[in-house]
Design a protein around this motif. Structure first.
Motif, PDB file in Angstrom:
ATOM      1  N   UNK A   1      -1.006  -5.012  13.111  1.00 46.74           N
ATOM      2  CA  UNK A   1      -2.174  -5.554  13.799  1.00 46.74           C
ATOM      3  C   UNK A   1      -1.836  -6.089  15.188  1.00 46.74           C
ATOM      4  N   UNK A   2      -0.564  -6.139  15.526  1.00 49.99           N
ATOM      5  CA  UNK A   2      -0.150  -6.693  16.819  1.00 49.99           C
ATOM      6  C   UNK A   2      -0.320  -5.660  17.940  1.00 49.99           C
ATOM      7  N   UNK A   3      -0.474  -6.113  19.188  1.00 54.32           N
ATOM      8  CA  UNK A   3      -0.560  -5.173  20.311  1.00 54.32           C
ATOM      9  C   UNK A   3       0.723  -4.349  20.429  1.00 54.32           C
ATOM     10  N   UNK A   4       0.568  -3.064  20.738  1.00 56.72           N
ATOM     11  CA  UNK A   4       1.689  -2.127  20.762  1.00 56.72           C
ATOM     12  C   UNK A   4       1.782  -1.436  22.125  1.00 56.72           C
ATOM     13  N   UNK A   5       3.013  -1.267  22.596  1.00 58.46           N
ATOM     14  CA  UNK A   5       3.290  -0.519  23.815  1.00 58.46           C
ATOM     15  C   UNK A   5       4.714   0.020  23.743  1.00 58.46           C
ATOM     16  N   UNK A   6       5.215   0.439  24.889  1.00 65.21           N
ATOM     17  CA  UNK A   6       6.600   0.831  25.082  1.00 65.21           C
ATOM     18  C   UNK A   6       7.040   0.253  26.412  1.00 65.21           C
ATOM     19  N   UNK A   7       8.321   0.304  26.709  1.00 65.62           N
ATOM     20  CA  UNK A   7       8.819  -0.169  28.004  1.00 65.62           C
ATOM     21  C   UNK A   7       9.327   1.010  28.813  1.00 65.62           C
ATOM     22  N   UNK A   8       8.826   1.113  30.026  1.00 68.43           N
ATOM     23  CA  UNK A   8       9.267   2.143  30.959  1.00 68.43           C
ATOM     24  C   UNK A   8       9.272   1.550  32.358  1.00 68.43           C
ATOM     25  N   UNK A   9       9.906   2.238  33.271  1.00 65.60           N
ATOM     26  CA  UNK A   9       9.900   1.818  34.661  1.00 65.60           C
ATOM     27  C   UNK A   9       8.510   2.067  35.261  1.00 65.60           C
ATOM     28  N   UNK A  10       8.222   1.362  36.341  1.00 63.48           N
ATOM     29  CA  UNK A  10       6.886   1.428  36.956  1.00 63.48           C
ATOM     30  C   UNK A  10       6.499   2.864  37.297  1.00 63.48           C
ATOM     31  N   UNK A  11       7.427   3.653  37.815  1.00 62.75           N
ATOM     32  CA  UNK A  11       7.101   5.019  38.227  1.00 62.75           C
ATOM     33  C   UNK A  11       6.785   5.916  37.032  1.00 62.75           C
ATOM     34  N   UNK A  12       7.390   5.659  35.876  1.00 63.63           N
ATOM     35  CA  UNK A  12       7.067   6.444  34.690  1.00 63.63           C
ATOM     36  C   UNK A  12       5.659   6.146  34.187  1.00 63.63           C
ATOM     37  N   UNK A  13       5.217   4.908  34.319  1.00 57.55           N
ATOM     38  CA  UNK A  13       3.838   4.597  33.936  1.00 57.55           C
ATOM     39  C   UNK A  13       2.855   5.329  34.851  1.00 57.55           C
ATOM     40  N   UNK A  14       3.145   5.366  36.134  1.00 54.31           N
ATOM     41  CA  UNK A  14       2.261   6.079  37.062  1.00 54.31           C
ATOM     42  C   UNK A  14       2.268   7.581  36.782  1.00 54.31           C
ATOM     43  N   UNK A  15       3.392   8.102  36.328  1.00 54.64           N
ATOM     44  CA  UNK A  15       3.528   9.536  36.056  1.00 54.64           C
ATOM     45  C   UNK A  15       2.968   9.949  34.695  1.00 54.64           C
ATOM     46  N   UNK A  16       2.636   8.977  33.837  1.00 55.21           N
ATOM     47  CA  UNK A  16       2.206   9.308  32.468  1.00 55.21           C
ATOM     48  C   UNK A  16       0.900   8.602  32.102  1.00 55.21           C
ATOM     49  N   UNK A  17      -0.209   8.988  32.726  1.00 53.36           N
ATOM     50  CA  UNK A  17      -1.490   8.333  32.405  1.00 53.36           C
ATOM     51  C   UNK A  17      -1.941   8.549  30.962  1.00 53.36           C
ATOM     52  N   UNK A  18      -1.511   9.639  30.333  1.00 52.96           N
ATOM     53  CA  UNK A  18      -1.879   9.852  28.924  1.00 52.96           C
ATOM     54  C   UNK A  18      -1.213   8.809  28.031  1.00 52.96           C
ATOM     55  N   UNK A  19      -0.015   8.414  28.375  1.00 54.93           N
ATOM     56  CA  UNK A  19       0.674   7.365  27.633  1.00 54.93           C
ATOM     57  C   UNK A  19      -0.072   6.044  27.776  1.00 54.93           C
ATOM     58  N   UNK A  20      -0.537   5.767  28.968  1.00 57.90           N
ATOM     59  CA  UNK A  20      -1.269   4.511  29.218  1.00 57.90           C
ATOM     60  C   UNK A  20      -2.494   4.419  28.312  1.00 57.90           C
ATOM     61  N   UNK A  21      -3.166   5.530  28.089  1.00 55.47           N
ATOM     62  CA  UNK A  21      -4.360   5.535  27.229  1.00 55.47           C
ATOM     63  C   UNK A  21      -4.038   5.113  25.798  1.00 55.47           C
ATOM     64  N   UNK A  22      -2.807   5.330  25.370  1.00 54.10           N
ATOM     65  CA  UNK A  22      -2.425   5.087  23.978  1.00 54.10           C
ATOM     66  C   UNK A  22      -1.942   3.671  23.698  1.00 54.10           C
ATOM     67  N   UNK A  23      -1.541   2.940  24.722  1.00 60.39           N
ATOM     68  CA  UNK A  23      -0.937   1.624  24.510  1.00 60.39           C
ATOM     69  C   UNK A  23      -1.966   0.515  24.697  1.00 60.39           C
TER      70      UNK A  23
END
Length: 170
Positions: free
Chosen positions: A57-79
């Motif tokens: 039930x806790x909030x879930x994400x992953x850790x990546x560098x700032x540029x990887x978040x910008x390069x992976x908008x589909x990942x952002x939708x999931x976290x």
């Protein structure tokens, strides 16, 4: 990582720990820089995140560098939030420019994903070690970076975790 058997064990352990009644556990991280190191694909990481989200039930994400978040908008939708590493020393940024660099990258993420909370999961500056491009590790640089970053971060209500407060052997 790339060892799928070990990943399975780590996911099961993560879910078990996440279900404990421990108020110190406020969010869950699935993986750490696995896209940066090309250990698994974005699709595999999303599958792990979806599985963990179904089982905790806790909030879930992953850790990546700032540029990887910008390069992976589909990942952002999931976290549930963006867990971002901002390490200007390891990007070779001079100490005088490091705090501005962190905030510029933070604001770029906020602009790209305005509705997604951002937690800086690693930020810091080493006090000792070899220079890296324009970056110099030193106690004065570390103190100035941390002081300025923390003061500015407090003004913007920025959540973050400090790394390199103690120098690792590498």
């Amino acid at each position: 990582g790339g060892d799928l058997e070990k990943n399975r064990q780590e996911v099961e352990t993560l879910i078990k720990i996440s279900r404990e009644d421990n108020p110190k556990i406020v969010r869950i991280m699935v993986g750490n820089e696995v896209l940066l190191r090309n250990e698994i694909t974005e699709e595999q990481l999303i599958d792990y995140i979806r599985e963990v989200k179904k089982r905790t039930w806790r909030p879930v994400s992953t850790s990546e560098t700032w540029n990887n978040w910008l390069a992976h908008p589909e990942l952002v939708k999931e976290v549930d939030y963006i867990g971002v590493h901002m390490l200007p020393y390891w990007e070779g940024i001079a100490a005088d420019d490091a705090v501005d660099y962190v905030f510029d990258r933070y604001h770029a993420l906020k602009q790209a994903y305005p509705d997604k909370p951002i937690i800086i999961t690693e930020v810091g500056w080493p006090s000792d070690g070899q220079p890296f491009e324009h970056a110099t590790a030193s106690i004065p640089n570390q103190a100035r970076f941390l002081r300025e970053r923390l003061n500015r971060g407090a003004n913007e209500h920025m959540a973050s975790y400090i790394i390199d407060a103690l120098d690792p052997p590498w």
